[in-house]
Design an enzyme around this catalytic site. Structure first.
Site, PDB file in Angstrom:
ATOM      1  N   HIS A   1       0.843  -1.204   0.000  1.00  0.00           N
ATOM      2  CA  HIS A   1       0.000   0.000   0.000  1.00  0.00           C
ATOM      3  C   HIS A   1       0.883   1.261   0.000  1.00  0.00           C
ATOM      4  O   HIS A   1       0.747   2.124  -0.864  1.00  0.00           O
ATOM      5  CB  HIS A   1      -0.904  -0.022   1.239  1.00  0.00           C
ATOM      6  CG  HIS A   1      -1.811   1.157   1.354  1.00  0.00           C
ATOM      7  ND1 HIS A   1      -3.154   1.085   1.073  1.00  0.00           N
ATOM      8  CD2 HIS A   1      -1.587   2.438   1.729  1.00  0.00           C
ATOM      9  CE1 HIS A   1      -3.708   2.269   1.254  1.00  0.00           C
ATOM     10  NE2 HIS A   1      -2.781   3.111   1.658  1.00  0.00           N
ATOM     11  N   GLU A   2       1.794   1.335   0.948  1.00  0.00           N
ATOM     12  CA  GLU A   2       2.656   2.518   1.035  1.00  0.00           C
ATOM     13  C   GLU A   2       3.568   2.617  -0.179  1.00  0.00           C
ATOM     14  O   GLU A   2       3.862   3.705  -0.663  1.00  0.00           O
ATOM     15  CB  GLU A   2       3.472   2.507   2.334  1.00  0.00           C
ATOM     16  CG  GLU A   2       2.642   2.527   3.617  1.00  0.00           C
ATOM     17  CD  GLU A   2       1.548   3.585   3.642  1.00  0.00           C
ATOM     18  OE1 GLU A   2       1.727   4.649   3.011  1.00  0.00           O
ATOM     19  OE2 GLU A   2       0.499   3.349   4.267  1.00  0.00           O
TER      20      GLU A   2
ATOM     21  N   HIS B   1       1.669   4.356  -2.889  1.00  0.00           N
ATOM     22  CA  HIS B   1       1.737   5.819  -2.732  1.00  0.00           C
ATOM     23  C   HIS B   1       3.108   6.318  -3.204  1.00  0.00           C
ATOM     24  O   HIS B   1       3.220   7.349  -3.872  1.00  0.00           O
ATOM     25  CB  HIS B   1       1.580   6.211  -1.262  1.00  0.00           C
ATOM     26  CG  HIS B   1       0.166   6.173  -0.753  1.00  0.00           C
ATOM     27  ND1 HIS B   1      -0.862   6.828  -1.377  1.00  0.00           N
ATOM     28  CD2 HIS B   1      -0.372   5.593   0.350  1.00  0.00           C
ATOM     29  CE1 HIS B   1      -1.981   6.636  -0.673  1.00  0.00           C
ATOM     30  NE2 HIS B   1      -1.718   5.891   0.369  1.00  0.00           N
TER      31      HIS B   1
ATOM     32  N   HIS C   1       3.431   6.700  -6.887  1.00  0.00           N
ATOM     33  CA  HIS C   1       2.724   7.912  -7.315  1.00  0.00           C
ATOM     34  C   HIS C   1       3.676   9.117  -7.224  1.00  0.00           C
ATOM     35  O   HIS C   1       3.672   9.999  -8.081  1.00  0.00           O
ATOM     36  CB  HIS C   1       1.511   8.117  -6.400  1.00  0.00           C
ATOM     37  CG  HIS C   1       0.390   8.916  -6.994  1.00  0.00           C
ATOM     38  ND1 HIS C   1      -0.732   9.214  -6.273  1.00  0.00           N
ATOM     39  CD2 HIS C   1       0.205   9.497  -8.201  1.00  0.00           C
ATOM     40  CE1 HIS C   1      -1.564   9.936  -7.025  1.00  0.00           C
ATOM     41  NE2 HIS C   1      -1.013  10.119  -8.201  1.00  0.00           N
TER      42      HIS C   1
END
Ligand SMILES: [Zn+2]
Length: 677
Positions: free
Chosen positions: A469-470, A473, A476
């Site tokens: 998940h991190e 990010h 991105h």
């Protein structure tokens, strides 16, 4: 005075923060000087004798304050990941300075005049899409704070804002006081039946710390959650559940009913003053969903589809409770308890069985391999840049041509100075200035299981998905490719920001991906597929009921903020009416959700609670596209990179999404993944 070495650009490899020479006492003077430098830059814009243009006003404003941004991001990142009393004390001094500075900009009428002049002539300016977005964003930064209002209305707005911040504070204080006030002391050991050893131990220690005999339970999550999940004693579960559900709803001095009514009324008035129909209209203007109607349609469509499944699950749970303990009517205080028992019976999934397949080094390398297969990124560990702590790993990220793309920091283990949870952040944004693409510095911070003398760090499956998940990010941020820093990377609308992170979690459930990294740390054996299947099934256990619950909170939020609240007098009655369509458990008159719904009445989630489900729909829909073509399909990956990951907030997210996907997101993929259709 500011040290020479702390003036940007830093004279370090890739212009990374010179942690080695930064002392705590440097922060305050450096931030103060950063503010002064930024003020001078703003003054320069305001006093410019040339007529306002996009370049001399909007772009100049966008690139002002670089020194301040660099040093304050270092400071606040450290305050989260490696803090101490000194840093916290400095934060208390620095925070009001920064909010004063940002208020001074928003209230600067001469500056607004120039911004407005550019905004009003935008149709003649021949701007790029990104420039239009930036102009809009800058203009709204003023107009949404009342810059267009006449003096008397401006004063009214300030008055409302002042009252609102006091009421929100009071709301939070009441919830906290109610949480801290309640204690349940157990002196009879048999009342602890069912609880895990660790929970009992913690309760005993808590009692001892307050010089009491026995076991003490409170409404803090680490105490409350295990109790209602595992305690066999139904009466005590009821006592704790009702205590948690009736916070700030007892008609005493800590009651929040009046605060709820006042907060919603003031928010509504504020929105009206600024020309919006409701607070929800005001908030959603800057969201992918855009309007309350979209949010309501979205929620009701999901609700309709999830409800039959939720009812089936509830009936099965009730039957299970009847068989097990002869419970006739399942109550709120039975839900977590029997769910957990049923889950154990169906899956008997033990974290200890999975952990050997998830050695931290293997998992992080797996994430890198996947990023390489999808986006051609290479991660190379380097030791040529400063770290803020020895445990931090530092990487140079390059593309297939060998060009430098980003710096990547990874900080995995808990420490005294680190806050809880896991997050991604950046030390430097990406932007293009004077023809040069200035690359970002991205960081992820986690609190994972530490290695011991005899064992490496072995992650739970939950930690594995957290890492992905991190890392999503982070991608991105790493792949950002925009001109303006405030539109770069994760600077996107709130209901869009979890797409890149949540989509990455999907690879953790796929055989093809797991084979790349989920190998036993001693034997090298790849994780058995039946274990993976079990993980998948248990991940969607009671998904119908969970969905209903999430939707009910989102609908409650929208009900408070999506209409004129003037005529609402009875908080509980209003809430009960909203919940009518989503409740499975019998009603309890002692409890009220709104009076302790801190997300929306204290924090910043008002009209935004739907975002949780919204983001799930996006990631499921986007990942289905990958699955149709193959989870490592280069064409789909490139479309995702070019239209989503690299674009930041340069365009409306729905436009970006449609360019990637070819159509608007549909809820079916989520419903399928969740096993609801
Ligand atoms: Zn996230």
């Amino acid at each position: 005075m500011m040290k020479k070495e702390l003036i940007t650009p830093f004279k370090t490899t890739y212009n990374t923060p010179p942690f080695r020479i930064i002392q705590n006492e440097d922060f305050l003077p450096t931030i103060k000087e950063g503010i002064e430098m930024a003020r001078k830059e703003i003054d320069g814009i305001v006093t410019n004798l040339e007529s306002p243009s996009f370049e001399n006003t909007i772009e100049a404003l966008e690139f002002s304050g670089e020194q301040l941004d660099r040093i304050s991001s270092i400071f606040f990142n450290l305050n989260s990941a490696e803090t101490n009393e000194d840093i916290q004390k400095i934060a208390q001094e620095v925070s009001p300075l920064l909010s004063e500075f940002s208020n001074d900009i928003t209230l600067n009428e001469d500056l607004f005049k120039r911004v407005k002049a550019v905004y009003d002539s935008k149709s003649e300016l021949n701007l790029t899409t990104e420039q239009k977005t930036l102009l809009d964003k800058k203009y709204k930064g003023f107009s949404r704070n009342g810059a267009n209002l006449h003096e008397d209305k401006k004063n009214k707005l300030r008055e409302i804002d002042k009252k609102l911040s006091q009421l929100k504070l009071k709301f939070g204080e009441n919830v906290l006081a109610e949480t801290n006030k309640f204690e349940m002391l157990i002196t009879n050991e048999s009342d602890l039946a069912g609880l895990p050893e660790g929970t009992k131990e913690a309760a005993k220690q808590l009692a001892e710390s307050k010089e009491k005999e026995g076991w003490l339970f409170t409404l803090d999550y680490p105490s409350y959650i295990p109790f209602v999940t595992y305690a066999d004693n139904r009466e005590l579960r009821k006592k704790l559940t009702l205590a948690a559900g009736s916070k700030a709803f007892k008609n005493d001095n800590l009651d929040n009913q009046e605060n709820v009514l006042q907060i919603t009324k003031l928010r509504h008035d504020r929105a009206n003053l600024l020309g919006y129909k409701t607070h929800a209209h005001f908030v959603l203007e800057e969201r992918m969903a855009e309007t309350p109607e979209t949010v309501l349609n979205f929620s009701n469509e999901l609700l309709e589809k999830a409800k039959p499944a939720a009812k089936r699950e509830f009936a099965a749970l009730e039957k299970f409770a009847k068989e097990l303990d002869n419970i006739d009517r399942l109550e709120k205080w039975d839900g977590s308890y029997y769910s957990e028992k049923l889950k154990q019976k169906l899956f008997s999934l033990d974290d200890e069985k999975l952990k050997p397949y998830f050695k931290l080094e293997n998992v992080i390398n797996g994430a890198f391999t996947i990023a390489n297969k999808l986006f051609d990124l290479n991660f190379e560990e380097i030791d040529t840049i400063d770290k803020y702590h020895d445990e931090v790993l530092t990487y140079k990220v390059t593309n297939s041509k060998g060009d430098f793309v980003s710096v990547f920091y990874a900080d995995f283990f808990p420490r005294a100075g680190k806050r809880n949870g896991a997050w991604m952040t950046s030390y430097k944004p990406q932007y293009i200035k004077d023809g040069e693409n200035s690359r970002p510095h991205i960081s992820i911070v986690c609190n994972f299981t530490k290695p011991t003398k005899s064992k490496p760090s072995l992650l739970t499956f939950n930690e594995v998905t957290t890492l992905f998940h991190e890392f999503g990010h982070a991608l991105h941020g790493i792949l950002a490719n925009t001109t303006y820093p405030s539109l770069s990377g994760t600077s996107v609308y709130w209901d869009f920001v979890e797409l890149p992170s949540q989509i990455m979690e999907n690879w953790c459930f796929e055989k093809e991906a797991l084979e790349l990294f989920a190998t036993h740390y001693e034997t090298g054996e790849v994780i058995p597929m039946d274990l993976v299947e079990k993980i998948k099934e248990s991940a969607t256990f009671h998904e119908g009921m969970q969905t209903l619950r999430q939707l009910s909170f989102g609908l409650l939020d929208m009900s408070w903020h999506g209409q004129d609240p003037t005529d609402i007098k009875d908080v509980k009655a209003f809430e009960a009416e909203v919940f009518k369509n989503t409740t499975l458990y019998p009603e309890t008159k002692e409890t009220c959700m709104s009076t302790a719904f801190s997300h929306i009445f204290q924090g910043g989630y008002a009209s935004g609670y739907y975002s949780y489900k919204w983001a799930e729909v996006l990631d499921a829909d986007a990942f289905e596209y990958f699955k149709e073509a193959g989870i490592f399909n280069k064409t789909v990956a490139n479309k995702f990179k070019d239209n989503v990951l690299s674009q930041g907030g340069t365009e409306n997210p729905m436009t970006l999404y449609k360019r990637f996907r070819g159509q608007e997101p549909k809820p079916e993929a989520l419903l399928r993944r969740a096993g609801l259709i």
